[in-house]
Design an enzyme around this catalytic site. Structure first.
Site, PDB file in Angstrom:
ATOM      1  N   HIS A 182       3.094  35.928 -13.978  1.00  0.00           N
ATOM      2  CA  HIS A 182       3.304  34.818 -14.922  1.00  0.00           C
ATOM      3  C   HIS A 182       4.059  35.274 -16.167  1.00  0.00           C
ATOM      4  CE1 HIS A 182      -0.316  32.531 -13.033  1.00  0.00           C
ATOM      5  NE2 HIS A 182       0.825  32.085 -12.533  1.00  0.00           N
ATOM      6  N   ARG A 242      -6.719  30.497  -4.480  1.00  0.00           N
ATOM      7  CA  ARG A 242      -6.877  31.951  -4.469  1.00  0.00           C
ATOM      8  C   ARG A 242      -8.211  32.339  -5.099  1.00  0.00           C
ATOM      9  NH1 ARG A 242      -1.238  33.386  -7.313  1.00  0.00           N
ATOM     10  NH2 ARG A 242      -0.505  31.265  -6.945  1.00  0.00           N
ATOM     11  N   GLU A 381       9.406  28.164 -18.316  1.00  0.00           N
ATOM     12  CA  GLU A 381       9.873  29.352 -17.604  1.00  0.00           C
ATOM     13  C   GLU A 381      11.366  29.282 -17.292  1.00  0.00           C
ATOM     14  OE1 GLU A 381       6.097  30.546 -14.880  1.00  0.00           O
ATOM     15  OE2 GLU A 381       6.717  28.440 -14.821  1.00  0.00           O
TER      16      GLU A 381
END
Length: 402
Positions: A182, A242, A381
């Protein structure tokens, strides 16, 4: 013609993209953002302009045999038809793993691509999809410059001790160490914090990137000093599907006693665990919140997610020697007031004082005075990738935060 950058983020069954204009103005313009999803099932192309207005919503029929190459060609054709006055100058790519050596964005050539392919065993569920568009563009448009930007790069300057496992040196030298992920999100937050409070630029800050993938990062003066993800993007917090941190003995149990093969165990931990596994219902926090009042399994999944975040905030505070601010970002962090409230109530011992009204309104500051501050800062991002492209291609102008 005005040059533009195409920013790509490729997943297993989708391709996200954005287009940035690089005109004479100091501040770039986001021209388009798009998503090509449903490869192999029901392909769909969604494109919005920089203001969020829908430009295209095209369906290609159930079962259409679309892959990354088909999607890229469709996007290229759309841009040719709608990009009057613009010239595609370069393509930039989110690449999950840059290993030890890639600490900054890099222009891709044959050698770089070979090096990134060698890292596939370190991120087998992400790296191949990230690299596929690079290969396709290299074949279809060989003269177009390409830049790779890495989720691991932001953490490469952590203290060495923060990157080590207690394993024999020979294994560490083979690349088994804590990498962190990340990083593109954390790089954006580090660059944007001072816009919210100038003091944050030099502060001890924990950033909570909470979404279907989730992690925390400790920043000291805007630099990563510790993070919850380690060798893989499986580590740390529970996520949508996850498991997060797991006693390694569980893996041996799955293999020996439950007779799972390595591939089966990997699928279990990556795609059948987390919020989905604990609840047995969904990996979507919105749905779990809707069900939590009547379904104890939905409530348990949320409680575990919040509990683990609280535990890890304490761990990162220890790495920082204290805390001045907590920043929420990512889909859950930016949009889920209930999760933010539960995390902040759990962190009251550290001095956080939840502002219920500000939190319900979406901030940006969601705590009252008299203790460390908590903020909501939307991540970007793709803008970090655009900045990195400029650096790697020798552009002198940086792309500032919007």
């Amino acid at each position: 013609m005005m040059p533009v950058y195409l920013v790509l983020n490729a997943g297993s069954s989708s391709l996200k993209f954005q287009v940035f204009a690089l005109g004479d103005a100091d501040e770039p313009r986001r021209l388009y953002r798009g998503l090509f999803e449903g490869f192999g099932t029901a392909p769909r192309l969604l494109i919005r302009d920089g203001a969020g207005t829908l430009e295209t919503d095209e369906h290609f029929g159930d079962g259409s045999a679309f892959g990354h190459e088909d999607a890229l060609l469709q996007v290229a054709e759309w841009l040719r038809a709608h990009g009057g006055g613009y010239r595609l100058a370069a393509a930039g790519h989110r690449v999950v793993h840059g290993g030890i050596n890639y600490r900054a964005p890099v222009r891709v050539d044959a050698e770089v691509l070979r090096n990134l392919e060698r890292l596939v065993p370190l991120a087998p569920l992400h790296q191949p999809h990230n690299l596929e568009p690079i290969r396709i563009i290299g074949q279809r448009f060989p003269d177009l410059p390409q830049v790779a930007c890495f989720d691991t790069a932001f953490h490469r300057d952590q203290p060495e001790i923060a990157q080590l496992f207690a394993l024999p040196h020979a294994i560490t030298e083979r690349g088994v160490r804590r990498y962190g992920f990340h990083g593109l999100s954390y790089a954006y937050i580090a660059s944007a914090m001072a816009d919210y409070d100038p003091a944050l630029a030099e502060a001890r800050v924990v950033v909570a990137h909470l979404g279907n993938g989730a992690s925390l990062c400790a920043l000291d003066g805007g630099r990563s000093v510790a993070t919850t993800m380690g060798f893989s993007a499986l580590d740390g917090l529970p996520m949508g599907t996850r498991c997060g941190s797991l006693d390694p003995g569980v893996i041996f149990y799955l293999l020996r006693e439950m007779r799972l093969g390595p591939d089966e165990a990997e699928r279990l931990l990556y795609t059948q665990s987390g919020l989905l596994g604990v609840s047995g219902l969904s990996n979507d926090m919105r749905r779990l919140r809707t069900l939590a009042g009547s379904d104890p399994d939905a409530r348990r999944a949320i409680d575990l997610f919040v509990y683990r975040i609280g535990r890890e905030i304490g761990s990162l505070m220890a790495a920082l020697g204290g805390i001045d601010a907590l920043i929420f970002t990512g889909g859950i962090g930016e949009n889920d007031a209930a999760t933010r409230a539960e995390i902040l109530r759990g962190a009251a011992w550290a001095g956080f004082r939840l502002d219920e009204t500000a939190n319900a309104a979406g901030g940006p500051r969601v705590t009252r005075g008299g203790g460390p501050a908590a903020w909501i800062i939307p991540t970007d991002e793709e803008r970090v990738i655009a900045r990195g492209m400029g650096e790697a291609l020798g552009e002198t102008r940086r792309l500032p935060a919007l």
